[in-house]
Design a protein around this motif. Structure first.
Motif, PDB file in Angstrom:
ATOM      1  N   ASN A 132     -14.226  83.987  58.134  1.00 51.54           N
ATOM      2  CA  ASN A 132     -15.374  84.337  58.974  1.00 51.54           C
ATOM      3  C   ASN A 132     -16.273  85.384  58.323  1.00 51.54           C
ATOM      4  OD1 ASN A 132     -14.375  82.581  60.886  1.00 51.54           O
ATOM      5  ND2 ASN A 132     -13.417  84.171  62.135  1.00 51.54           N
ATOM      6  N   GLY A 133     -15.684  86.259  57.516  1.00 54.64           N
ATOM      7  CA  GLY A 133     -16.467  87.344  56.930  1.00 54.64           C
ATOM      8  C   GLY A 133     -17.183  86.979  55.644  1.00 54.64           C
ATOM      9  N   TRP A 134     -16.630  86.032  54.877  1.00 60.33           N
ATOM     10  CA  TRP A 134     -17.200  85.747  53.559  1.00 60.33           C
ATOM     11  C   TRP A 134     -17.707  84.307  53.395  1.00 60.33           C
ATOM     12  CZ3 TRP A 134     -13.885  89.729  54.182  1.00 60.33           C
ATOM     13  CH2 TRP A 134     -14.181  90.907  53.489  1.00 60.33           C
ATOM     14  N   PHE A 135     -17.295  83.408  54.271  1.00 59.62           N
ATOM     15  CA  PHE A 135     -17.661  82.005  54.065  1.00 59.62           C
ATOM     16  C   PHE A 135     -18.478  81.404  55.212  1.00 59.62           C
ATOM     17  CE2 PHE A 135     -14.092  82.840  51.342  1.00 59.62           C
ATOM     18  CZ  PHE A 135     -14.419  82.179  50.166  1.00 59.62           C
ATOM     19  N   ASP A 136     -18.306  81.888  56.425  1.00 58.67           N
ATOM     20  CA  ASP A 136     -19.073  81.362  57.559  1.00 58.67           C
ATOM     21  C   ASP A 136     -19.187  82.443  58.632  1.00 58.67           C
ATOM     22  OD1 ASP A 136     -20.279  79.970  59.573  1.00 58.67           O
ATOM     23  OD2 ASP A 136     -18.912  78.249  59.512  1.00 58.67           O
ATOM     24  N   ARG A 137     -20.185  83.294  58.470  1.00 59.02           N
ATOM     25  CA  ARG A 137     -20.315  84.446  59.364  1.00 59.02           C
ATOM     26  C   ARG A 137     -20.732  84.066  60.787  1.00 59.02           C
ATOM     27  NH1 ARG A 137     -23.110  88.848  55.216  1.00 59.02           N
ATOM     28  NH2 ARG A 137     -21.295  88.983  53.816  1.00 59.02           N
ATOM     29  N   SER A 138     -21.211  82.852  60.965  1.00 56.92           N
ATOM     30  CA  SER A 138     -21.613  82.425  62.315  1.00 56.92           C
ATOM     31  C   SER A 138     -20.484  81.724  63.070  1.00 56.92           C
ATOM     32  CB  SER A 138     -22.817  81.480  62.213  1.00 56.92           C
ATOM     33  OG  SER A 138     -22.444  80.277  61.550  1.00 56.92           O
ATOM     34  N   PHE A 139     -19.376  81.487  62.394  1.00 57.08           N
ATOM     35  CA  PHE A 139     -18.311  80.693  63.013  1.00 57.08           C
ATOM     36  C   PHE A 139     -17.763  81.365  64.272  1.00 57.08           C
ATOM     37  CE2 PHE A 139     -14.148  79.070  63.884  1.00 57.08           C
ATOM     38  CZ  PHE A 139     -14.211  77.723  63.556  1.00 57.08           C
ATOM     39  N   GLU A 140     -17.384  82.632  64.158  1.00 62.65           N
ATOM     40  CA  GLU A 140     -16.758  83.305  65.296  1.00 62.65           C
ATOM     41  C   GLU A 140     -17.736  83.412  66.458  1.00 62.65           C
ATOM     42  OE1 GLU A 140     -13.907  87.181  66.175  1.00 62.65           O
ATOM     43  OE2 GLU A 140     -14.910  86.946  64.237  1.00 62.65           O
ATOM     44  N   ARG A 141     -19.014  83.655  66.156  1.00 59.86           N
ATOM     45  CA  ARG A 141     -20.019  83.773  67.209  1.00 59.86           C
ATOM     46  C   ARG A 141     -20.217  82.441  67.932  1.00 59.86           C
ATOM     47  NH1 ARG A 141     -23.702  85.279  64.189  1.00 59.86           N
ATOM     48  NH2 ARG A 141     -24.898  83.352  63.906  1.00 59.86           N
ATOM     49  N   ASN A 142     -20.195  81.353  67.185  1.00 57.92           N
ATOM     50  CA  ASN A 142     -20.467  80.039  67.776  1.00 57.92           C
ATOM     51  C   ASN A 142     -19.234  79.332  68.325  1.00 57.92           C
ATOM     52  OD1 ASN A 142     -23.175  80.314  67.059  1.00 57.92           O
ATOM     53  ND2 ASN A 142     -22.856  79.318  65.058  1.00 57.92           N
ATOM     54  N   LYS A 143     -18.074  79.507  67.657  1.00 53.21           N
ATOM     55  CA  LYS A 143     -16.879  78.734  68.027  1.00 53.21           C
ATOM     56  C   LYS A 143     -15.732  79.581  68.563  1.00 53.21           C
ATOM     57  CE  LYS A 143     -18.895  75.004  66.658  1.00 53.21           C
ATOM     58  NZ  LYS A 143     -18.564  74.325  65.408  1.00 53.21           N
ATOM     59  N   GLY A 144     -15.772  80.894  68.310  1.00 50.13           N
ATOM     60  CA  GLY A 144     -14.702  81.752  68.806  1.00 50.13           C
ATOM     61  C   GLY A 144     -13.783  82.235  67.701  1.00 50.13           C
ATOM     62  N   GLY A 145     -12.931  83.193  68.050  1.00 51.13           N
ATOM     63  CA  GLY A 145     -12.019  83.791  67.093  1.00 51.13           C
ATOM     64  C   GLY A 145     -10.738  83.004  66.913  1.00 51.13           C
ATOM     65  N   LEU A 146      -9.726  83.662  66.349  1.00 53.98           N
ATOM     66  CA  LEU A 146      -8.474  82.986  66.006  1.00 53.98           C
ATOM     67  C   LEU A 146      -7.796  82.372  67.220  1.00 53.98           C
ATOM     68  CD1 LEU A 146      -6.263  82.257  63.979  1.00 53.98           C
ATOM     69  CD2 LEU A 146      -5.277  84.534  64.339  1.00 53.98           C
ATOM     70  N   ASP A 147      -7.740  83.102  68.322  1.00 55.06           N
ATOM     71  CA  ASP A 147      -7.046  82.576  69.508  1.00 55.06           C
ATOM     72  C   ASP A 147      -7.725  81.311  70.025  1.00 55.06           C
ATOM     73  OD1 ASP A 147      -5.177  84.576  69.391  1.00 55.06           O
ATOM     74  OD2 ASP A 147      -6.235  85.897  70.785  1.00 55.06           O
ATOM     75  N   LYS A 148      -9.051  81.274  69.901  1.00 56.64           N
ATOM     76  CA  LYS A 148      -9.786  80.078  70.315  1.00 56.64           C
ATOM     77  C   LYS A 148      -9.424  78.900  69.405  1.00 56.64           C
ATOM     78  CE  LYS A 148     -13.309  78.138  72.633  1.00 56.64           C
ATOM     79  NZ  LYS A 148     -13.373  78.023  74.106  1.00 56.64           N
ATOM     80  N   VAL A 149      -9.282  79.184  68.120  1.00 53.94           N
ATOM     81  CA  VAL A 149      -8.899  78.137  67.167  1.00 53.94           C
ATOM     82  C   VAL A 149      -7.509  77.605  67.480  1.00 53.94           C
ATOM     83  CG1 VAL A 149      -8.385  77.632  64.751  1.00 53.94           C
ATOM     84  CG2 VAL A 149     -10.368  79.035  65.325  1.00 53.94           C
ATOM     85  N   LEU A 150      -6.568  78.508  67.678  1.00 51.99           N
ATOM     86  CA  LEU A 150      -5.184  78.099  67.916  1.00 51.99           C
ATOM     87  C   LEU A 150      -5.014  77.391  69.253  1.00 51.99           C
ATOM     88  CD1 LEU A 150      -3.242  81.215  66.550  1.00 51.99           C
ATOM     89  CD2 LEU A 150      -3.763  79.059  65.392  1.00 51.99           C
ATOM     90  N   ALA A 151      -5.980  77.586  70.165  1.00 47.33           N
ATOM     91  CA  ALA A 151      -5.896  76.950  71.483  1.00 47.33           C
ATOM     92  C   ALA A 151      -6.282  75.473  71.444  1.00 47.33           C
ATOM     93  CB  ALA A 151      -6.793  77.686  72.475  1.00 47.33           C
ATOM     94  N   VAL A 152      -6.828  74.991  70.320  1.00 46.12           N
ATOM     95  CA  VAL A 152      -7.192  73.576  70.198  1.00 46.12           C
ATOM     96  C   VAL A 152      -5.942  72.721  70.400  1.00 46.12           C
ATOM     97  CG1 VAL A 152      -7.996  71.783  68.626  1.00 46.12           C
ATOM     98  CG2 VAL A 152      -9.165  73.994  68.691  1.00 46.12           C
TER      99      VAL A 152
END
Length: 586
Positions: free
Chosen positions: A182-202
């Motif tokens: 999120n910090g070096w490759f896609d800085r908009s990811f967390e803002r648009n899709k959510g953080g780690l817990d959101k990812v793991l909730a898929v």
């Protein structure tokens, strides 16, 4: 030193090296079922390969590798870049595991240093061509010199990665991977899709609809793909709470239509180009892939070593397996040659008996003088005697070998068995073909080692045999019989070498007609049906069983009384010879 001796030494070296890679994997991970990872460890040099094995084994030992793979799949499902995610996961896992593994395996330090030196010599340009590669070069420099220096953004990313040393759990490791991405490759990811817990909730069931095409076309991550799909299939079953557990195996993984156009290229890349045209493959698929095998596909190849697209890790792994099989042959060549001679002798005697004159009364042939008195007195249709000698050239044999992953432990022995039969048949000029079969996704791959009328030298290609993936026995038998029935010989024989365990996880396209995974009783029944159908069409079928005793009942259900249980290769020629002799004399 002769060329042959040098080749044997090279093969011994390759075999010993592969064994060392596997031993490293087992020793480091303390998981003796981790053989699958060994193939993806093979790199440009031995040092790189050894260190890759250590890295894989350490991740397996200290963290949950499956959770890391599923995280990558879920992040990709939400729009993350697979290549960057895999690369970041590799460097973060390396940082997290190194101190831990060197405490219990101090020798890892020297292996890693040698591997890094080789990476700088052989792969510097490739690493320097992308951001994750440049971050890794920064880390390699730090690991070798103890100084963290370079461009500010690279140093900053490397510093964050090195915090992985403090990761106690897999979740801690995933937090670092996610933060780096999120910090070096896609800085908009967390803002648009959510953080780690959101990812793991898929939900894992949502991943079945994901477009995996990027994994398919990029050979660097092909080994990851199989793990991802395997985990998805398992997790899908466990997440489905509406069905009882015993029915979870009915689940089918569906692949989006977009990826199907790339599946052929993927199979071609990893199993070698097909010797049939796409038009002929399509024709055969329409004719043979019906019923329980609808929406499956057949793929005919001479193997990646004979017609490769590119020398990828699958090519290197196939090369190493061939070296291992040949070394086992050289270690047992006297026993193998004795079996060949014995089987040749058994078949030769049977053919000689077949050639013996068998005179019968007939209405044509050579006249018998002492029967002339019959003329005008009684029936005159048996005044002659005819030689009913049978032609020993009216035999054709197909040898079909289970090439699934369950055979990997015994692949050297299986290769020798196929070679023994092929050599004996060649000695007697009996046309025969040798193929192995395995399945990946909806493809059943038939690898040809020699064709019916090939020269004897082709028999040695049998040692290119390797065991991997799944096996759809019924479809493979159907395909082998299809070609046998096109032959002009009167006597057709199919010999099937297997472990009595047909098993194919069915991965299909949307709207697939197939809704059952090919395994258990249903797979055994289907295989038995194809064997019965072959026999009804005039093909004699022998099952040669080399599996575990627990699978004997399944083998008996499939082949009936015509199967041979091979406990020891010393008795191989006798067992197979008895059956073939029976077919010749009938």
């Amino acid at each position: 030193m002769s060329q042959i001796v040098r080749e044997i030494e090279l093969e011994e070296d390759s075999y010993e090296f592969e064994s060392r890679i596997k031993n490293l994997m087992w020793t480091v991970s303390e998981d003796y079922d981790a053989q699958e990872l060994a193939s993806s460890s093979i790199g440009a040099t031995k040092n790189i390969s050894m260190y890759n094995a250590i890295r894989h084994g350490a991740l397996n030992m200290f963290f949950d590798k499956d959770e890391v793979v599923l995280y990558i799949a879920k992040k990709a499902y939400l729009g993350g870049d697979e290549r960057h995610l895999v690369g970041i996961a590799q460097v973060c896992a390396e940082a997290a595991c190194y101190d831990r593994i060197t405490k219990i395996r101090p020798g890892v330090k020297d292996i890693r240093s040698a591997a890094f030196e080789d990476l700088l010599d052989y792969e510097y340009s490739e690493l320097n061509a992308n951001l994750i590669g440049r971050i890794r070069l920064t880390l390699i420099s730090y690991y070798l010199t103890g100084e963290l220096k370079g461009q500010a953004n690279l140093v900053s990313a490397a510093t964050r990665i090195l915090e992985g040393k403090n990761a106690e759990t897999t979740y801690d490791l995933l937090k670092i991977i996610d933060k780096i991405y999120n910090g070096w490759f896609d800085r908009s990811f967390e803002r648009n899709k959510g953080g780690l817990d959101k990812v793991l909730a898929v939900k894992v069931k949502d991943l079945a609809d994901y477009d995996w095409s990027d994994f398919v076309k990029d050979e660097l991550y092909q080994d990851i793909l199989e793990d991802v799909l395997k985990n998805i299939a398992v997790s899908l079953a466990s997440e489905n709470n509406e069905k009882p557990p015993q029915k979870a195996k009915k689940s089918v993984v569906y692949i989006d239509e977009k990826i199907t156009s790339q599946l052929y290229s993927y199979v071609e890349l990893n199993y070698g180009k097909s010797y049939l045209s796409k038009e002929e493959l399509s024709r055969r698929n329409r004719a043979l892939c019906t019923g329980m095998h609808a929406d499956c596909s057949l793929y005919y190849t001479d193997g990646i070593l004979n017609n490769y697209v590119t020398m990828n890790y699958k090519y290197k792994y196939a090369e190493m397996n061939a070296s291992k099989n040949k070394l086992m042959y050289y270690d047992n060549h006297r026993l193998v040659k004795a079996n060949i001679a014995q089987l040749t002798d058994i078949l030769k005697k049977a053919l000689v008996q077949r050639q013996d004159s068998d005179f019968v009364n007939s209405d044509k042939g050579t006249i018998v003088p002492n029967r002339l008195w019959r003329v005008g007195r009684c029936s005159t249709d048996k005044l002659f005697v005819a030689d009913n000698k049978r032609d020993n050239c009216d035999f054709v044999i197909d040898i079909l070998i289970d090439g699934s992953g369950s055979q990997a432990r015994r692949q050297g022995k299986v290769a020798m068995q196929g070679y023994i039969i092929s050599e004996a048949l060649s000695n007697l000029n009996i046309p025969h073909r040798v193929m192995s079969f395995c399945s990946f996704w909806d493809y059943t791959i038939l690898q040809r080692f020699r064709d019916y009328d090939d020269v004897t030298s082709k028999n040695f290609r049998m040692f290119e045999y390797t065991g991997n993936s799944n096996n759809r026995d019924g479809l493979a038998i159907r395909a082998a019989c299809y070609d046998l029935l096109q032959r002009n010989e009167d006597n057709k024989v199919l010999i099937v070498l297997s472990d009595g365990r047909p098993n194919d996880a069915n991965i299909n396209r949307p709207n697939s007609k197939v809704d059952v995974i090919y395994t258990g009783d249903e797979a055994v029944k289907d295989t038995a049906y194809e064997i019965r159908k072959a026999r009804q069409s005039g093909i004699a079928v022998l099952g040669v069983f080399a599996g575990e005793e627990e699978d004997l009942q399944a083998e008996m259900k499939m082949f009936g009384k015509d199967f041979a249980y091979i406990r020891n290769i010393k008795n191989f020629s006798n067992v197979v010879g008895r059956y073939l002799k029976k077919q010749i004399n009938d």
